[in-house]
Enzyme design. Structure first.
Site, PDB file in Angstrom:
ATOM      1  N   LYS A 128      43.888  96.389  22.895  1.00  0.00           N
ATOM      2  CA  LYS A 128      43.768  95.595  24.131  1.00  0.00           C
ATOM      3  C   LYS A 128      42.427  95.908  24.765  1.00  0.00           C
ATOM      4  CE  LYS A 128      46.260  92.750  26.672  1.00  0.00           C
ATOM      5  NZ  LYS A 128      47.350  91.842  26.238  1.00  0.00           N
ATOM      6  N   ASP A 168      44.333  86.886  27.722  1.00  0.00           N
ATOM      7  CA  ASP A 168      45.416  87.474  28.521  1.00  0.00           C
ATOM      8  C   ASP A 168      45.129  86.991  29.944  1.00  0.00           C
ATOM      9  OD1 ASP A 168      47.719  89.654  28.287  1.00  0.00           O
ATOM     10  OD2 ASP A 168      46.676  90.138  30.130  1.00  0.00           O
TER      11      ASP A 168
END
Ligand code: NDP
Ligand code: 2IT
Length: 448
Positions: A128, A168
């Site tokens: 991430k 995201d």
């Protein structure tokens, strides 16, 4: 040592090493607690120190992102990429651009991503990244300047077979486009290094819809297991971004009625239901004009709850699709008191530990994030496959694959829960099934 004390000792070590990172520790704690029955049986994991290894990112990258705003001022943001685990494949996971982004937030997301990606049945490791950059209120030109600067550094760490970022919060088609353009320019290669690309240049059909559709498919499996369906079910949805939008589209298709949406300023409640026409307004409002959800209430004459989350609205099913810890214990109790019998998590870790505990204790249908929202990254995996083949599948093909993956994820979670004597507890099922797959692969690959 008992499994319980092994886990406690591992958790204490992780706490010591990651002080001041509450979100990361929250995610770690949930996984470690869930896998106690596995640790009781699998001493080979303990001998290979898998618990500590899996909680430590393989690589952590932090960098300065300087860029110039429209007034000519030089701004500085912080960029990150956590390459957490590559036991199952190249690092894979989104980029978040939001002012609250820090190491704790991205490590919790990267940690969750390891197990989520394992559940998808595809070959993807977990990672991430992101930045504390706030796209809100910025011009397209400013967003482009930032994205180009961000990618100028990130490009040296990623690659189609190394690490494949996606979107995201705060990163959608616009940002992916700007970052892809800069990657291509610097590396002189046209490869599938990012997913969530536009269709014209290598994106996959259904990727924009995938997280929301997948979350509803997962919920549908939970309902089917109890002989129920979505027909006539009243659903509350939080957020109004990518995940919320396509959750509502699929709920409408399956005969449910979605009645709420929210953003960081407040929630709207539309008892008549957010039908296809109203949803088209939301897409234009949020994806093009980038306005506030209050405008929905003004336009359609329904209630706007300033500063409130939508969990006070009576519903059969709830779809948290905004951000972490957006359902606290009190919200969970309110949902349960009002008769909510299903929660399917589109957002990552939207329920606090106390809220999650309340859902599990009440034995409602509860789809935890790493299972319920895995459709997004799964379809990213399908985008990678299409890019590698230099071919594109039809909408129907991708949707069918997504649907089958969500069914497979549900089955894996349900079976793991049953195997360990926790019938119906999909939180434990998801954590156990995801963990075992990664841990076995780590064992096979030696001390790395
Ligand atoms: P978007 O940026 O498209 O939308 C985010 C929405 O959530 C906006 O309505 C935003 O409101 C709201 N929101 C964000 N932060 C907060 C906050 N701190 N408090 C209240 N509201 C907030 O993001 P996505 O829809 O892509 O992501 C939503 C959730 O889903 C996140 O948890 C993400 O990690 C998760 N997720 C996303 C996937 C994807 O493929 N995109 C895949 C799997 C999970 P505002 O505009 O006011 O900030
Ligand atoms: O949280 C997530 O799974 C995502 N934001 C999607 C990641 C991806 O690589 O598609």
């Amino acid at each position: 040592m008992s499994a319980e004390s092994i886990i406690q000792a591992a958790y204490e070590q992780v706490v010591k090493r990651n002080t001041g990172e509450p979100e990361f520790l929250q995610a770690v704690r949930e996984v470690l607690e869930s896998i106690e029955p596995v640790i009781a049986k699998r001493r080979d994991y303990v001998e290979a120190n898998i618990l500590i290894r899996i909680c430590e990112p393989e690589r952590q990258i932090m960098f300065r992102v300087p860029w110039r705003d429209d007034k000519g001022n030089v701004q500085v943001n912080r960029g990150f990429r956590f390459e957490f685990n590559s036991a199952l494949g190249p690092y894979k996971g989104g980029l978040r651009f939001h002012p609250t982004v820090n190491a704790s937030i991205l490590k919790f997301l990267g940690f969750e991503q390891i197990f989520k990606n394992a559940l998808t049945t595809l070959q993807m490791g977990g990672g991430k990244g992101g930045s504390d950059f706030d796209p809100k209120g910025k011009s397209d030109n400013e967003v482009m300047s930032f994205c180009q600067s961000f990618m100028t550094e990130l490009q040296r760490h990623i690659g189609a077979d190394t690490d494949v970022p996606a979107g995201d919060i705060g990163v959608g088609g616009r940002e992916i486009g700007f970052m892809y353009g800069q990657y291509k320019r610097l590396r002189n290669e046209f490869t599938g290094v990012l997913t969530g690309k536009a269709l014209n240049w290598g994106g996959s059909l259904i990727r924009p819809e995938a997280t929301g559709y997948g979350c509803v498919y997962f919920a549908d499996e939970m309902l089917k297991a109890k002989g129920e369906s979505f027909e006539g079910k009243v659903c509350t949805v939080s957020g109004s971004g990518n995940v919320a939008q396509y959750t509502i589209e699929k709920l409408n298709q399956l005969g449910a009625k979605a009645v709420t949406l929210s953003d960081s300023n407040g929630s709207i409640y539309d008892p008549a239901g957010i039908d296809a026409e109203k949803l088209a307004f939301v897409l234009e409002l949020k994806n093009i004009r980038r306005g506030r959800i209050k405008e929905y209430a003004d336009k359609f004459g329904c209630e706007y709850m300033e500063g409130k989350r939508p969990w006070g609205v009576k519903c059969d099913c709830a779809f948290p699709s905004a951000t972490q810890n957006e359902i606290d214990e009190e919200d969970a109790k309110t949902l349960l008191k009002n008769g909510c019998t299903l929660v399917s998590e589109g957002a990552n870790m939207p329920s606090t530990p106390e809220a999650a505990e309340a859902f599990v204790a009440n034995k409602i249908m509860y789809g935890p994030a790493k299972a319920a929202n895995a459709g997004g990254v799964a379809t990213s995996g399908l985008e990678m496959s299409q890019n590698a083949m230099r071919l594109a599948w039809s909408r129907e093909e991708v949707d069918e694959k997504l649907h089958n993956i969500m069914i497979a994820i549900h089955n894996q979670c349900a079976e793991a829960a049953e195997e360990y004597g926790q019938l119906g507890n999909l939180v434990m099922g998801a954590n156990i099934a995801g963990f075992v797959k990664v841990a076995d692969s780590m064992l096979d690959q030696g001390v790395v």
